[in-house]
Scaffold this motif. Structure first.
Motif, short mmCIF file in Angstrom:
data_model
loop_
_atom_site.label_atom_id
_atom_site.label_comp_id
_atom_site.label_asym_id
_atom_site.label_seq_id
_atom_site.Cartn_x
_atom_site.Cartn_y
_atom_site.Cartn_z
N UNK A 265 -3.70 3.90 1.40
CA UNK A 265 -4.50 3.45 0.26
C UNK A 265 -3.61 2.99 -0.88
N UNK A 266 -3.97 1.89 -1.53
CA UNK A 266 -3.25 1.44 -2.71
C UNK A 266 -3.40 2.46 -3.83
N UNK A 267 -2.32 2.78 -4.51
CA UNK A 267 -2.34 3.66 -5.67
C UNK A 267 -2.30 2.79 -6.92
N UNK A 268 -3.14 3.11 -7.90
CA UNK A 268 -3.26 2.26 -9.08
C UNK A 268 -3.14 3.07 -10.36
N UNK A 269 -2.74 2.40 -11.43
CA UNK A 269 -2.64 3.04 -12.73
C UNK A 269 -2.34 2.00 -13.79
N UNK A 270 -2.43 2.41 -15.05
CA UNK A 270 -2.15 1.48 -16.15
C UNK A 270 -1.50 2.22 -17.31
N UNK B 122 -0.71 -1.50 -12.67
CA UNK B 122 0.14 -1.41 -11.49
C UNK B 122 -0.71 -1.12 -10.25
N UNK B 123 -0.27 -1.66 -9.13
CA UNK B 123 -0.96 -1.42 -7.86
C UNK B 123 0.08 -1.41 -6.74
N UNK B 124 0.12 -0.34 -5.95
CA UNK B 124 1.11 -0.24 -4.87
C UNK B 124 0.58 -0.86 -3.59
N UNK B 125 1.51 -1.12 -2.69
CA UNK B 125 1.18 -1.52 -1.32
C UNK B 125 1.19 -0.27 -0.45
N UNK B 126 0.16 -0.07 0.37
CA UNK B 126 0.11 1.09 1.25
C UNK B 126 1.36 1.11 2.13
N UNK B 127 2.05 2.24 2.12
CA UNK B 127 3.33 2.36 2.83
C UNK B 127 3.37 3.69 3.58
N UNK B 128 3.49 3.63 4.89
CA UNK B 128 3.45 4.83 5.72
C UNK B 128 4.86 5.38 5.96
N UNK B 129 4.92 6.63 6.44
CA UNK B 129 6.18 7.24 6.85
C UNK B 129 7.08 7.65 5.71
N UNK B 130 6.54 7.97 4.55
CA UNK B 130 7.36 8.29 3.39
C UNK B 130 7.73 9.76 3.33
N UNK B 131 8.96 10.03 2.89
CA UNK B 131 9.35 11.39 2.53
C UNK B 131 8.70 11.74 1.18
N UNK B 132 8.46 13.01 0.97
CA UNK B 132 7.91 13.45 -0.30
C UNK B 132 8.97 13.33 -1.39
N UNK B 133 8.51 13.16 -2.64
CA UNK B 133 9.42 13.07 -3.77
C UNK B 133 8.88 12.13 -4.83
N UNK B 134 9.68 11.90 -5.87
CA UNK B 134 9.30 11.00 -6.96
C UNK B 134 9.85 9.60 -6.70
#
Length: 332
Positions: free
Chosen positions: A48-53, A132-144
């Protein structure tokens, strides 16, 4: 008489000067800004795309700006448009000045002077918002995961006046024209807009129900085997625990029906005599999985087989449907 006339005139002038409203003054300000996209599980970020402003770094007094023509422009000097995490993995994102609007690009000069003040400074405290809007990206490690935009603002906005503008807040080098839009925007003011997203560890658990069937006596039930399937965020080793159910008695699991109980247990693997519990060594590790142990790529599923058995030697309770619920917990 002439002296009295002069005195009255002087007093009238003094009163008139005292009642005149003072001119309001304000200016545009620029400052480093930061936007948090919050936190989401690695699987949510993967699908899912993550969004914020937040603020784009420029804030002006729009009441004073309304006294005369305003000139505002923007250029993005630098950005990778990537959020980078602790392991070097990245999440692509877009940034725009309106929700779902045209993405900003590096080097593109945008003259925003024709945009209404109310629309342009719609952010908190009369700031220009950025989305801002992200592109859905799989296989990520946790973190900032963090990124930035180096932006440059150009502006000429009224900064002093009541009924008419008496002075302007200009960015460095901007030459304000008398009638036409600026042709010399100057060097502008550089600001950095930071953005970050926290990716959290998460797991997908598939646990089928386990049924012993029916039998006339407690000692007539056969053991059963089942498999719990788990996959977790990339790089996340974990342990799995099973609680004691809803009706435990001195550390023994029980099923319940109308005030009666049927004692049973769950054991590690399909052949192990060791009880599968929720604390210490009673837990199972992802490295102890029966299938795909120690593979933590967020895609591969680990399988944990178990054996459940009705305990022998107990008095057969009255007939009925006996049930219990087991809570599965995953700890990182």
């Amino acid at each position: 008489m002439p002296t009295l006339t002069r005195l009255i005139c002087a007093l009238s002038a003094l009163i008139a000067a005292t009642l005149m409203p003072s001119a309001a003054s304000a200016a545009c300000t620029t400052a480093t800004a930061s936007t948090s996209l919050g936190s989401a599980s690695s699987y949510a970020v993967g699908t899912t795309q993550q969004q914020g402003s937040g603020s784009a770094g420029l804030q002006c007094d729009i009441l004073l700006a309304a006294l005369t023509a305003h000139y505002i422009a923007l250029r993005v000097d630098a950005s990778t448009f990537l959020l980078t995490g602790p392991t070097g993995q990245t999440i692509a994102y877009t940034a725009s000045l309106t929700s779902g609007g045209t993405p900003l690009t590096v080097g593109n000069f945008q003259n925003l002077s024709s945009t209404s003040l109310v629309s342009l400074f719609a952010g908190t405290n009369n700031s220009i918002p950025i989305y801002f809007r992200t592109t859905a990206t799989a296989g990520l490690h946790a973190g900032t995961y963090s990124g930035f935009l180096d932006m440059r603002w150009y502006h000429s906005v009224c900064s002093l006046g009541v009924l008419a503008c008496l002075a302007y807040s200009n960015s460095p080098g901007l030459v304000r024209p008398l009638l036409t839009p600026p042709t010399n925007w100057g060097s502008g003011v550089a600001v950095r807009v930071n953005v970050e997203l926290i990716v959290e560890k998460d797991c997908v658990i598939t646990a089928p129900n386990a049924g012993f069937g029916s039998a006339p006596l407690a000692g007539s039930f056969n053991p059963i085997t089942r498999t719990i399937l788990i996959r977790c965020s990339a790089g996340a080793s974990y342990t799995v625990g099973l609680d004691d159910g809803d009706y435990p008695d001195n550390g023994v699991r029980r099923m319940h029906s109308s005030g009666n109980y049927l004692r049973y247990e769950i054991y590690k693997s399909t052949t192990s005599p060791d009880r599968w519990g929720s604390v210490g060594s009673a837990r199972r590790s992802s490295g102890d999985a029966d299938t795909n142990p120690n593979i933590h790529d967020s895609v591969t599923t680990q399988g944990f087989g178990y054996r459940a058995a009705i305990l022998p030697g107990q008095v057969t309770p009255p007939p009925g449907l006996y049930t219990d619920t087991i809570l599965i917990d995953v700890a990182f």
